[in-house]
Write a protein that holds these residues in place. Structure first.
Motif, PDB file in Angstrom:
ATOM      1  N   ILE A  83     -28.196  12.484  -4.834  1.00  0.00           N
ATOM      2  CA  ILE A  83     -27.381  11.330  -5.259  1.00  0.00           C
ATOM      3  C   ILE A  83     -27.669  11.021  -6.727  1.00  0.00           C
ATOM      4  CG2 ILE A  83     -27.017   8.834  -4.965  1.00  0.00           C
ATOM      5  CD1 ILE A  83     -27.424   9.235  -1.948  1.00  0.00           C
ATOM      6  N   ALA A  84     -28.971  11.027  -7.083  1.00  0.00           N
ATOM      7  CA  ALA A  84     -29.347  10.741  -8.472  1.00  0.00           C
ATOM      8  C   ALA A  84     -28.706  11.757  -9.419  1.00  0.00           C
ATOM      9  CB  ALA A  84     -30.870  10.764  -8.621  1.00  0.00           C
ATOM     10  N   PHE A  85     -28.783  13.032  -9.057  1.00  0.00           N
ATOM     11  CA  PHE A  85     -28.222  14.062  -9.940  1.00  0.00           C
ATOM     12  C   PHE A  85     -26.695  14.038  -9.939  1.00  0.00           C
ATOM     13  CE2 PHE A  85     -32.524  15.582 -10.056  1.00  0.00           C
ATOM     14  CZ  PHE A  85     -32.630  16.166 -11.314  1.00  0.00           C
ATOM     15  N   GLY A  86     -26.116  13.657  -8.811  1.00  0.00           N
ATOM     16  CA  GLY A  86     -24.658  13.509  -8.749  1.00  0.00           C
ATOM     17  C   GLY A  86     -24.188  12.417  -9.700  1.00  0.00           C
TER      18      GLY A  86
ATOM     19  N   ILE B 147     -31.799  16.704   9.513  1.00  0.00           N
ATOM     20  CA  ILE B 147     -30.575  17.517   9.482  1.00  0.00           C
ATOM     21  C   ILE B 147     -29.477  16.742   8.762  1.00  0.00           C
ATOM     22  CG2 ILE B 147     -28.789  18.692  10.860  1.00  0.00           C
ATOM     23  CD1 ILE B 147     -31.616  19.812  11.175  1.00  0.00           C
ATOM     24  N   PHE B 148     -29.318  15.468   9.128  1.00  0.00           N
ATOM     25  CA  PHE B 148     -28.249  14.679   8.505  1.00  0.00           C
ATOM     26  C   PHE B 148     -28.556  14.407   7.030  1.00  0.00           C
ATOM     27  CE2 PHE B 148     -27.442  13.575  13.066  1.00  0.00           C
ATOM     28  CZ  PHE B 148     -26.227  14.249  13.136  1.00  0.00           C
ATOM     29  N   ALA B 149     -29.843  14.278   6.702  1.00  0.00           N
ATOM     30  CA  ALA B 149     -30.233  14.113   5.294  1.00  0.00           C
ATOM     31  C   ALA B 149     -29.895  15.389   4.530  1.00  0.00           C
ATOM     32  CB  ALA B 149     -31.727  13.807   5.197  1.00  0.00           C
ATOM     33  N   ALA B 150     -30.163  16.550   5.152  1.00  0.00           N
ATOM     34  CA  ALA B 150     -29.827  17.832   4.513  1.00  0.00           C
ATOM     35  C   ALA B 150     -28.318  17.943   4.307  1.00  0.00           C
ATOM     36  CB  ALA B 150     -30.334  18.998   5.359  1.00  0.00           C
ATOM     37  N   GLY B 151     -27.543  17.287   5.193  1.00  0.00           N
ATOM     38  CA  GLY B 151     -26.090  17.276   5.049  1.00  0.00           C
ATOM     39  C   GLY B 151     -25.666  16.659   3.716  1.00  0.00           C
ATOM     40  N   ILE B 152     -26.372  15.615   3.308  1.00  0.00           N
ATOM     41  CA  ILE B 152     -26.065  14.964   2.018  1.00  0.00           C
ATOM     42  C   ILE B 152     -26.373  15.925   0.867  1.00  0.00           C
ATOM     43  CG2 ILE B 152     -26.933  13.162   0.446  1.00  0.00           C
ATOM     44  CD1 ILE B 152     -26.769  11.225   2.754  1.00  0.00           C
ATOM     45  N   PHE B 153     -27.525  16.607   0.971  1.00  0.00           N
ATOM     46  CA  PHE B 153     -27.943  17.562  -0.064  1.00  0.00           C
ATOM     47  C   PHE B 153     -26.906  18.686  -0.186  1.00  0.00           C
ATOM     48  CE2 PHE B 153     -30.372  20.981  -1.960  1.00  0.00           C
ATOM     49  CZ  PHE B 153     -31.286  20.344  -2.805  1.00  0.00           C
ATOM     50  N   VAL B 154     -26.545  19.281   0.943  1.00  0.00           N
ATOM     51  CA  VAL B 154     -25.586  20.394   0.965  1.00  0.00           C
ATOM     52  C   VAL B 154     -24.211  19.926   0.485  1.00  0.00           C
ATOM     53  CG1 VAL B 154     -24.349  22.000   2.495  1.00  0.00           C
ATOM     54  CG2 VAL B 154     -26.794  21.656   2.786  1.00  0.00           C
ATOM     55  N   GLY B 155     -23.806  18.737   0.947  1.00  0.00           N
ATOM     56  CA  GLY B 155     -22.497  18.195   0.572  1.00  0.00           C
ATOM     57  C   GLY B 155     -22.353  18.018  -0.930  1.00  0.00           C
ATOM     58  N   ILE B 156     -23.389  17.443  -1.551  1.00  0.00           N
ATOM     59  CA  ILE B 156     -23.327  17.215  -3.006  1.00  0.00           C
ATOM     60  C   ILE B 156     -23.449  18.537  -3.762  1.00  0.00           C
ATOM     61  CG2 ILE B 156     -24.552  16.143  -4.960  1.00  0.00           C
ATOM     62  CD1 ILE B 156     -25.053  13.715  -3.166  1.00  0.00           C
ATOM     63  N   LEU B 157     -24.311  19.430  -3.263  1.00  0.00           N
ATOM     64  CA  LEU B 157     -24.511  20.736  -3.917  1.00  0.00           C
ATOM     65  C   LEU B 157     -23.203  21.521  -3.958  1.00  0.00           C
ATOM     66  CD1 LEU B 157     -27.010  22.202  -5.097  1.00  0.00           C
ATOM     67  CD2 LEU B 157     -27.260  23.382  -2.938  1.00  0.00           C
TER      68      LEU B 157
END
Length: 438
Positions: free
Chosen positions: A33-36, A295-305
């Motif tokens: 989120i910060a990098f986004g 898993i759901f936290a990783a979803g945020i990482f993957v989604g933004i990536l």
């Protein structure tokens, strides 16, 4: 600019979890989120994060009910007989225990599902590691090496992805890989032997002090609680689990649905009373919540990536860094690149986004798509250490170790397995050293 942002995000994330400044879950949510925001994607981040969560939601559901199902089976005592046999064979010798762990994990991995392997192997071996004081990092390391090796099975995922991305028959990619897999398996066995011998030296063969090492280390997988064990239902549970495995392999229904139905049946058969069912659910919640939330936290990482196109930027930067003179060696280049690629970005992004580009570049030099597909599987030896692999959070939770510690401890051994596999594929002619331009 985007490339720099992408690399910075991955480096900051890795540094924060390895130095234990942040927990993996917090870092997976806040760092992207910060990098986004730095990249100026402010208003679009919400949709990207939701996309990522939707992509990983089926995995979260599958893990939740798989943990519940195998948890109930462990409570009921399904694995006790098998564990007793293994314990009788390994006795109280740390070296035999670590080698036994690797062999057990390879056998259980035949179903191609990492989560199942982790649950069964940890349930069987963790009490023994605790009893004898063997490092749990060793447990996580040898289980992961077995998992990385067996992940190449056609129903494990990566091989099917490579085949579909390149439009090649699965058998053409997998069958030639069997010999390199056997060689890598022997290397994994050797690593387990080395780690076990190191632990034996450290602990001073604890078993030497006890009259009967096998009985000294005879933990029950059910934690020896007769109130929850169901020895009378052993065959019913065995047949239910066998049926579940058969359906998983045949692919008759989605994994998530199978595990949900199986969990409901397992609870109803073994613990018919509502009070018992509630107790089982609350006792396994401690295992389920941390894993599913990750898993759901990783979803945020993957989604933004992927939503910010950072994945594409990383891919493009690496491919453009491959100089022209390396073209004829594209099969080996693909094998080497598959290690960092499958670590830093998801399997899907690598196999569907990058592999076809590498295959096109290799085709110029007469290297076939199937050969590039085989080379792309070498990175799987290290892939499971990636923070983007959902099931790894389950392993570190079950083995009771920190994610960063596990990465630090296992990385060199995993890289050694990738190197052995690369050498084996070249020696057996599974991938060509050099292609010839048309």
């Amino acid at each position: 600019m985007l490339t720099l942002l992408a690399y910075s995000m991955v480096i900051v994330f890795m540094a924060l979890i390895m130095t234990k400044r942040l927990s993996a879950m917090v870092a997976l949510i806040l760092v992207p989120i910060a990098f986004g925001l730095i990249g100026g994607f402010g208003m679009e981040l919400g949709a990207m994060m939701l996309d990522g969560i939707k992509k990983l939601a089926p995995t979260g559901v599958m893990l939740m009910f798989a943990i519940l199902y195998f948890g109930v089976m462990i409570d009921a005592g399904l694995f006790d007989p098998a564990v007793r046999v293994i314990l009788r064979m390994v006795g109280g010798d740390p070296m035999k225990i670590v080698v036994g762990t690797f062999v057990l994990a390879v056998c259980v991995s035949l179903d191609g599902d990492g989560s199942t392997t982790y649950m069964i192997t940890c349930a069987a071996m963790l009490p023994l590691y605790k009893r004898l004081g063997i490092s749990r990092l060793v447990l996580a390391c040898v289980i992961m090496m077995a998992g990385g090796l067996m992940n190449i099975l056609p129903w494990g995922g990566p091989t099917a992805r490579a085949a579909s991305a390149l439009g090649v028959e699965v058998g053409l990619i997998f069958v030639p890989m069997i010999l390199p897999m056997i060689v890598t398996g022997c290397w994994g066995l050797f690593v387990a032997f080395l780690l076990g011998r190191r632990e034996r030296k450290r602990l001073g063969a604890i078993a030497a002090g006890s009259a009967d090492p096998a009985s000294a280390a005879q933990p029950q997988v059910t934690a020896g609680d007769p109130d929850i064990a169901r020895p009378g239902l052993l065959w019913v549970n065995f047949l239910l689990t066998l049926g579940l495995m058969m359906l998983l392999i045949l692919g008759t229904m989605p994994l998530q649905v199978l595990f949900m139905v199986a969990s409901a049946l397992a609870l109803m058969i073994n613990y018919p009373s509502l009070k018992d069912q509630k107790e089982r659910l609350s006792s396994h919640a401690a295992n389920i919540v941390p894993v599913v939330s990750l898993i759901f936290a990783a979803g945020i990482f993957v989604g933004i990536l992927s939503g910010t196109k950072m994945v594409d930027a990383i891919a493009a930067s690496v491919i453009s860094a491959v100089p022209d003179w390396m073209g004829p060696y594209m099969a080996i280049v693909t094998g080497v690149l598959s290690v960092p690629f499958t670590f830093f970005i998801s399997n899907d992004a690598f196999y569907f986004g990058i592999l076809p580009i590498l295959a096109k570049a290799a085709a110029v030099y007469g290297i076939g798509a199937a050969e590039i597909g085989r080379a792309s599987l070498i990175g799987q030896q290290v892939h499971l250490l990636s923070p983007l692999v959902a099931s790894t959070y389950l392993l570190v939770g079950l083995a009771e170790v920190e994610f960063g510690d596990h990465q630090r401890y296992t990385l060199l051994w995993a890289l050694s397995a990738a190197l052995v596999m690369l050498v084996a594929t070249v020696v057996f002619g599974v991938i060509p050293i050099v292609g010839h331009a048309h």
